[in-house]
Design a protein around this motif. Structure first.
Motif, short mmCIF file in Angstrom:
data_model
loop_
_atom_site.label_atom_id
_atom_site.label_comp_id
_atom_site.label_asym_id
_atom_site.label_seq_id
_atom_site.Cartn_x
_atom_site.Cartn_y
_atom_site.Cartn_z
N GLY B 74 35.01 71.16 5.73
CA GLY B 74 33.56 71.40 5.83
C GLY B 74 33.17 71.85 7.23
O GLY B 74 32.36 72.76 7.41
N ALA B 78 31.62 75.48 8.14
CA ALA B 78 30.31 75.49 8.79
C ALA B 78 30.37 76.27 10.10
O ALA B 78 29.44 77.00 10.45
N CYS B 79 31.48 76.12 10.83
CA CYS B 79 31.61 76.86 12.09
C CYS B 79 31.69 78.36 11.84
O CYS B 79 31.05 79.16 12.52
N LYS B 83 26.87 77.51 11.30
CA LYS B 83 25.92 76.45 10.93
C LYS B 83 25.86 75.30 11.94
O LYS B 83 25.01 74.44 11.81
N ILE B 95 28.49 65.58 9.00
CA ILE B 95 29.35 66.12 7.94
C ILE B 95 30.24 65.01 7.40
O ILE B 95 30.40 64.84 6.18
N TYR B 163 21.14 74.74 2.43
CA TYR B 163 22.13 75.52 3.19
C TYR B 163 22.71 74.82 4.41
O TYR B 163 23.89 74.95 4.71
N CYS B 164 21.89 74.07 5.13
CA CYS B 164 22.35 73.49 6.40
C CYS B 164 23.45 72.46 6.19
O CYS B 164 23.54 71.81 5.15
N ALA B 165 24.27 72.30 7.23
CA ALA B 165 25.37 71.32 7.19
C ALA B 165 25.18 70.29 8.28
O ALA B 165 24.51 70.54 9.28
N ASP B 172 24.69 71.73 2.38
CA ASP B 172 25.79 72.54 2.91
C ASP B 172 26.37 73.51 1.87
O ASP B 172 27.58 73.67 1.75
N ARG B 174 26.97 77.36 0.27
CA ARG B 174 27.07 78.71 0.81
C ARG B 174 25.77 79.44 0.51
O ARG B 174 25.03 79.06 -0.40
#
Lengths: 219, 213
Positions: B74, B78-79, B83, B95, B163-165, B172, B174
């Motif tokens: 994750g 995310a990176c 994110k 996370i 969307y955010c993580a 999280d 896509r």
């Protein structure tokens, strides 16, 4: 009342010595009312602690390598997010890959003996590693797979269709080759699973039902 | 495509976690796949022991490695997507907490007894609220997220929650999945993948400004 900062410092000393201190052990040393405060103190340390130095040899057998490989296979492969999703679903069902492959072959009615089993195993391996074009995998396969891993055909199809687009928009095509590589013929060392598809040398002489199921396109 | 300069290993190792996360996103955005992966390898390897400590405190021994792998997966995704917001440790802790919660949901679905408390007493939900003020002097991330979110429309808030993580209660997904989810709920054509990315980029800029005080 416990000296929380002293406990935190003790934890830090153990952690930095590489002794893998169990956080739960430290938390159990204080009363319930102080547990959250101690956890927050230790969390605060962990969130800002010095990072582990890069070690290319140590990395090769690390969980980090498995995670990054899955991410890259998902982002740059040709199977959408299957490399991200399929291993997770399989592990949630507590199934080894060899076990899933056997059940999948059985559900597809292609036989659970060799060479059919190895062939199904090789195709499934490609699905988990982002090497099998998702559009070629038939609904029959996805339906059987969904049943085994507790998902739905639609969810698996959508996961396979998920093409990664960088936040700034599409740039170049990052798809990797879908050709099999040496990984296919060796045991999965990271998971300790035996290879179920030892004979993957060269393509079969002619297409059979298994090829149709995994590369014949959406039915 | 943005200008991107790959760094040699010794320079990459000198970057902070936040800089490394930004480097990964920049590299991927520019199509520099090998550079992105090299940095992701370093970052995931650096954090593995700490993630393992967090996870091992909440998860039974036989499941620890699988959950750690999910957290680092994750984190990596995310990176790549750019994110990561705020202090990296707090982001990754968020996370980790969300993946631990996911793990317990799976156990519940399997009908296994869930005995370990994954939340904190003051939380309304079993979702970790990253707080950094005690260690780094920065403002509370969760409060900053709340403030910036409140300036957004209901639709944009919904998109950001999908969307955010690494943030409490955020899913999280896509960008495409987030857009699909919105369109299923609000009707076809309401949201595109590009819209999701744009909404997130603006949110990230404002949130980082808020976090910088």
């Amino acid at each position: 009342m416990a000296d929380l900062k002293a406990l935190r410092d003790e934890f830090v000393a153990e952690f930095e010595a590489g002794n893998d201190p169990a956080l739960a052990d430290w938390l159990s040393r204080v009363g319930e009312s102080e547990r959250q405060d101690l956890e927050r103190l230790i969390d605060g340390y962990l969130m800002t602690a010095p990072r582990r130095a890069w070690d290319p040899v140590g990395f090769e057998t690390s969980i980090a390598k498995r995670a990054v490989d899955r991410a890259v296979e998902s982002l740059d492969g040709v199977s959408g997010s299957w490399p991200e999703v399929l291993p997770r679903l399989r592990k949630q069902r507590q199934m080894l890959r060899s076990d899933l492959v056997r059940r999948l072959a059985d559900a597809l009615g292609v036989g659970t003996t060799e060479p059919q089993l190895s062939k199904v195993g090789a195709y499934y391996h490609q699905m988990e590693h982002g090497l099998l074009p998702a559009g070629g995998v038939t609904d029959t396969v996805l339906e059987a797979l969904a049943d085994l891993v507790g998902s739905s055909t639609d969810a698996l199809r959508r996961a396979g269709d998920l093409v990664w687009v960088p936040p700034s928009g599409p740039t170049t095509s990052f798809a990797r080759t879908a050709m099999p590589d040496a990984e296919f013929v060796v045991a999965d060392m990271a998971s300790g699973e035996p290879a179920v598809f030892a004979d993957a040398a060269g393509p079969p002489p002619e297409r059979d039902r298994i090829d149709e199921l995994f590369t014949g396109g959406t039915e | 495509m943005s200008a991107f300069e790959p760094l040699p290993l010794h320079e990459l190792q000198r970057l902070s976690d936040e800089e490394t996360a930004g480097y990964i996103a920049g590299a991927y955005d520019a199509g520099a796949l090998a550079a992105a992966q090299r940095a992701a390898n370093i970052l995931a390897y650096a954090w593995e022991p700490r993630v393992k400590t967090w996870v091992a405190a909440k998860v039974t021994e036989q499941d620890v490695d699988d959950v750690v792998e999910e957290v680092l997966l994750g984190m990596t995704l995310a990176c790549y997507a750019g994110k990561a917001i705020g202090r990296f440790g707090g982001f990754l802790r968020g996370i980790a907490h969300n993946k631990i919660v996911d793990h317990y949901r799976v156990l519940e679905r399997r009908g296994e007894t869930v005995e370990i408390d994954v939340g904190r007493e003051e939380d309304d939900s079993p979702v970790f609220v990253p707080k950094t003020s005690d260690e780094s002097g920065t403002v509370d991330v969760a409060e900053a997220v709340g403030r910036v979110l409140s300036t957004r429309s209901e639709l944009h808030q919904e998109v950001l929650r999908l969307y955010c993580a690494g943030l409490p209660g955020f899913e999280d997904l896509r960008a495409k999945d987030a857009a699909d989810r919105i369109n299923e709920k609000r009707g076809k054509g309401t949201m595109s993948e590009a819209n999701v990315n744009q909404i997130f980029r603006r949110f990230k800029v404002d949130l980082e400004a808020e976090l910088d005080g």
